[in-house]
Design a protein around this motif. Sequence first.
Motif, PDB file in Angstrom:
ATOM      1  N   GLU A  78       0.796  -1.546  -0.294  1.00  0.00           N
ATOM      2  CA  GLU A  78       0.014  -0.120  -0.201  1.00  0.00           C
ATOM      3  C   GLU A  78       0.779   1.181  -0.054  1.00  0.00           C
ATOM      4  O   GLU A  78       0.925   1.880  -0.780  1.00  0.00           O
ATOM      5  CB  GLU A  78      -0.566   0.341   1.133  1.00  0.00           C
ATOM      6  CG  GLU A  78      -2.414  -0.354   1.019  1.00  0.00           C
ATOM      7  CD  GLU A  78      -2.919  -0.156   2.320  1.00  0.00           C
ATOM      8  OE1 GLU A  78      -2.760   0.137   3.248  1.00  0.00           O
ATOM      9  OE2 GLU A  78      -3.793  -1.228   2.522  1.00  0.00           O
ATOM     10  N   ASP A  82       2.970   0.072  -3.931  1.00  0.00           N
ATOM     11  CA  ASP A  82       1.388   0.909  -4.777  1.00  0.00           C
ATOM     12  C   ASP A  82       1.927   2.771  -5.298  1.00  0.00           C
ATOM     13  O   ASP A  82       1.713   3.490  -6.287  1.00  0.00           O
ATOM     14  CB  ASP A  82       0.303   1.331  -4.282  1.00  0.00           C
ATOM     15  CG  ASP A  82      -0.628  -0.232  -3.819  1.00  0.00           C
ATOM     16  OD1 ASP A  82       0.299  -1.034  -4.858  1.00  0.00           O
ATOM     17  OD2 ASP A  82      -1.464  -0.515  -3.647  1.00  0.00           O
ATOM     18  N   TYR A  83       2.878   3.546  -4.590  1.00  0.00           N
ATOM     19  CA  TYR A  83       2.823   4.961  -4.856  1.00  0.00           C
ATOM     20  C   TYR A  83       3.972   4.843  -5.560  1.00  0.00           C
ATOM     21  O   TYR A  83       4.195   5.992  -6.344  1.00  0.00           O
ATOM     22  CB  TYR A  83       3.522   5.418  -3.367  1.00  0.00           C
ATOM     23  CG  TYR A  83       4.383   6.468  -3.048  1.00  0.00           C
ATOM     24  CD1 TYR A  83       3.803   7.650  -3.473  1.00  0.00           C
ATOM     25  CD2 TYR A  83       5.658   6.832  -3.243  1.00  0.00           C
ATOM     26  CE1 TYR A  83       4.505   8.830  -3.602  1.00  0.00           C
ATOM     27  CE2 TYR A  83       6.586   8.076  -3.457  1.00  0.00           C
ATOM     28  CZ  TYR A  83       5.913   9.361  -2.880  1.00  0.00           C
ATOM     29  OH  TYR A  83       6.548  10.000  -3.491  1.00  0.00           O
ATOM     30  N   PHE A  85       4.418   2.830  -8.215  1.00  0.00           N
ATOM     31  CA  PHE A  85       4.135   2.903  -9.359  1.00  0.00           C
ATOM     32  C   PHE A  85       3.254   4.040 -10.050  1.00  0.00           C
ATOM     33  O   PHE A  85       3.338   4.154 -11.389  1.00  0.00           O
ATOM     34  CB  PHE A  85       2.814   1.111  -9.806  1.00  0.00           C
ATOM     35  CG  PHE A  85       3.271   0.420  -9.631  1.00  0.00           C
ATOM     36  CD1 PHE A  85       4.646  -0.050 -10.768  1.00  0.00           C
ATOM     37  CD2 PHE A  85       3.622  -0.710  -8.839  1.00  0.00           C
ATOM     38  CE1 PHE A  85       5.389  -1.164 -10.557  1.00  0.00           C
ATOM     39  CE2 PHE A  85       4.030  -1.883  -8.959  1.00  0.00           C
ATOM     40  CZ  PHE A  85       4.645  -2.182  -9.620  1.00  0.00           C
ATOM     41  N   ASP A  86       2.723   4.498  -8.598  1.00  0.00           N
ATOM     42  CA  ASP A  86       1.688   5.902  -8.882  1.00  0.00           C
ATOM     43  C   ASP A  86       3.156   6.908  -9.712  1.00  0.00           C
ATOM     44  O   ASP A  86       2.495   7.109 -10.495  1.00  0.00           O
ATOM     45  CB  ASP A  86       1.639   6.176  -8.200  1.00  0.00           C
ATOM     46  CG  ASP A  86       0.435   7.559  -8.250  1.00  0.00           C
ATOM     47  OD1 ASP A  86      -0.359   7.143  -8.968  1.00  0.00           O
ATOM     48  OD2 ASP A  86      -0.243   8.198  -7.568  1.00  0.00           O
ATOM     49  N   GLU A  87       3.597   6.899  -8.768  1.00  0.00           N
ATOM     50  CA  GLU A  87       4.859   8.014  -8.841  1.00  0.00           C
ATOM     51  C   GLU A  87       5.953   7.870 -10.535  1.00  0.00           C
ATOM     52  O   GLU A  87       6.129   8.995 -11.190  1.00  0.00           O
ATOM     53  CB  GLU A  87       6.062   7.919  -8.231  1.00  0.00           C
ATOM     54  CG  GLU A  87       5.656   8.190  -6.645  1.00  0.00           C
ATOM     55  CD  GLU A  87       5.300  10.674  -6.789  1.00  0.00           C
ATOM     56  OE1 GLU A  87       7.032  10.768  -7.026  1.00  0.00           O
ATOM     57  OE2 GLU A  87       4.270  10.435  -6.923  1.00  0.00           O
ATOM     58  N   GLU A  89       4.446   6.258 -13.064  1.00  0.00           N
ATOM     59  CA  GLU A  89       3.089   6.948 -13.464  1.00  0.00           C
ATOM     60  C   GLU A  89       3.139   8.132 -15.036  1.00  0.00           C
ATOM     61  O   GLU A  89       3.295   8.454 -15.288  1.00  0.00           O
ATOM     62  CB  GLU A  89       1.632   5.766 -13.614  1.00  0.00           C
ATOM     63  CG  GLU A  89       1.329   5.403 -14.715  1.00  0.00           C
ATOM     64  CD  GLU A  89       0.078   4.304 -14.152  1.00  0.00           C
ATOM     65  OE1 GLU A  89      -0.472   4.316 -15.073  1.00  0.00           O
ATOM     66  OE2 GLU A  89       0.044   4.535 -13.045  1.00  0.00           O
ATOM     67  N   LYS A  90       3.464   8.515 -13.729  1.00  0.00           N
ATOM     68  CA  LYS A  90       3.278  10.386 -13.816  1.00  0.00           C
ATOM     69  C   LYS A  90       4.640  11.014 -14.193  1.00  0.00           C
ATOM     70  O   LYS A  90       5.412  12.111 -14.388  1.00  0.00           O
ATOM     71  CB  LYS A  90       3.841  11.610 -12.294  1.00  0.00           C
ATOM     72  CG  LYS A  90       2.292  10.866 -11.336  1.00  0.00           C
ATOM     73  CD  LYS A  90       1.809  11.610 -10.752  1.00  0.00           C
ATOM     74  CE  LYS A  90       0.704  11.284  -9.729  1.00  0.00           C
ATOM     75  NZ  LYS A  90       1.095  11.537  -8.281  1.00  0.00           N
ATOM     76  N   LYS A 214       3.436  -3.932 -13.547  1.00  0.00           N
ATOM     77  CA  LYS A 214       2.168  -3.239 -13.592  1.00  0.00           C
ATOM     78  C   LYS A 214       2.291  -2.179 -14.921  1.00  0.00           C
ATOM     79  O   LYS A 214       1.068  -1.437 -15.294  1.00  0.00           O
ATOM     80  CB  LYS A 214       2.438  -1.952 -12.648  1.00  0.00           C
ATOM     81  CG  LYS A 214       1.983  -3.779 -11.370  1.00  0.00           C
ATOM     82  CD  LYS A 214       0.493  -3.737 -11.128  1.00  0.00           C
ATOM     83  CE  LYS A 214       0.198  -4.554 -10.241  1.00  0.00           C
ATOM     84  NZ  LYS A 214       0.858  -6.224  -9.858  1.00  0.00           N
ATOM     85  N   LEU A 215       3.082  -1.210 -15.490  1.00  0.00           N
ATOM     86  CA  LEU A 215       2.886  -0.302 -16.305  1.00  0.00           C
ATOM     87  C   LEU A 215       3.258  -1.365 -17.365  1.00  0.00           C
ATOM     88  O   LEU A 215       4.954  -1.837 -18.104  1.00  0.00           O
ATOM     89  CB  LEU A 215       4.111   0.654 -15.893  1.00  0.00           C
ATOM     90  CG  LEU A 215       4.204   1.378 -14.665  1.00  0.00           C
ATOM     91  CD1 LEU A 215       5.159   2.098 -14.699  1.00  0.00           C
ATOM     92  CD2 LEU A 215       2.731   2.173 -14.249  1.00  0.00           C
ATOM     93  N   HIS A 270       7.842   5.712 -19.242  1.00  0.00           N
ATOM     94  CA  HIS A 270       7.874   5.959 -17.079  1.00  0.00           C
ATOM     95  C   HIS A 270       8.787   5.199 -17.412  1.00  0.00           C
ATOM     96  O   HIS A 270       8.555   4.724 -15.690  1.00  0.00           O
ATOM     97  CB  HIS A 270       6.386   5.111 -16.986  1.00  0.00           C
ATOM     98  CG  HIS A 270       5.632   4.118 -17.675  1.00  0.00           C
ATOM     99  ND1 HIS A 270       4.610   4.095 -18.911  1.00  0.00           N
ATOM    100  CD2 HIS A 270       6.293   2.847 -18.347  1.00  0.00           C
ATOM    101  CE1 HIS A 270       4.326   3.291 -19.218  1.00  0.00           C
ATOM    102  NE2 HIS A 270       4.852   2.171 -18.699  1.00  0.00           N
TER     103      HIS A 270
END
Length: 395
Positions: A78, A82-83, A85-87, A89-90, A214-215, A270
């Motif tokens: 969590e 997840d953080y 992957f999120d970063e 992706e950005k 994931k990406l 990414h």
Amino acid sequence: MKRVVVGLSGGVDSSVTAYLLKEQGYEVIGLFMKNWHDDTVTISDECPWLEDSNDAMIVAEKLGIPFQTVDLSEQYKERIVDYMFDEYEKGRTPNPDVLCNREIKFDVFMDIALGLGADYVATGHYCRKAEEVINGKTVYKLLAGKDNNKDQSYFLCQLSQNQLSKALFPIGELTKPEVRAIAKEADLITAEKKDSQGLCFIGKVRLPDFLQQKLQPKEGVIVQIPESFNSYTKQAPVFESKEDELRYFSTKYAYNLEDGKVVGKHQGAHYFTKGQRKGLAVGGTKEPLFVIETDVDQNIIFTGEGKSHKGLYRNVLFVTNEELHWVREDLALVPGETMDVEARIRYRQKLEKARLHKVENGLFVEFSNPQSAIQEGQFVAWYVNEELLGSGVIS
């Protein structure tokens, strides 16, 4: 006897940490953190955490201390994975090790330790802690490790006063060779064990392979930007204020497809980060190409030839108030104040002279020398003498 819970990772540093504390008369408990068991993202069949937890258990037996494994994989997924992957992706580059210390070792893990009646949590980090009473209040200081080659204070740059108050770093006064010598003398199984590479606690995973789980791969182009790009040579305007000047120089260059020539293809912007050289697979240039910018929306990687390419360098960066953190809250700047410090934007980088400028919405860090590959999402940490005073996420 004060009770200390040691995060035993199965490596030599945490083994010697437990050994030294026991020698100093503390009641020591060893805990191994299991932070991962999602095999879909582990690329090899080897199970690094099993081997590591076995080594940790053998060390605990040898030292005659209680030992158990705690499963933190849910919180780790969590708060860290997840953080990350999120970063990515950005188009930002997070530092999982810094987060792991803030969110897992000195938060979730610390709570478990305190639940076991511990007075302190100890880790095998190469850094030191000091305390001083200032205006009647105990202030905790985070100091660089004695071993310049191994100083890991940067990884702890997000710790709070509360977290530091309960932390112990027994090997901070030692060098790595001294730590190995102690382990050998104490006949610990980890004495010769190689340092682990890879993600904090996930073990032997290569980051691009990890991200690909994931990406999804997505083909795009690699563009080479020439040194003659107009933004590199244009005259800076006359500034109304220092803040305007800082804002101007902290703004990164904006590139378009037509600003250079297409020299290759890639499988996803990414997966790449500023300053990266490997993995581009583009030949035919005198010097290697480096990533100078990624555009994840357009899925384009912009590159420049050679490590002195202008597109790699800036000397000012910005941290927003939301992502600004003072270890020494008593020294936090207010808008309009400045502070001369030494700073680094990545682990193992040598400290560079810089000046902090506090403004209403955040903090500018102005380096005396241009810095290569300032990457959003990474942490900048600043020091005075040997003390780490604060840090922030580069925006």
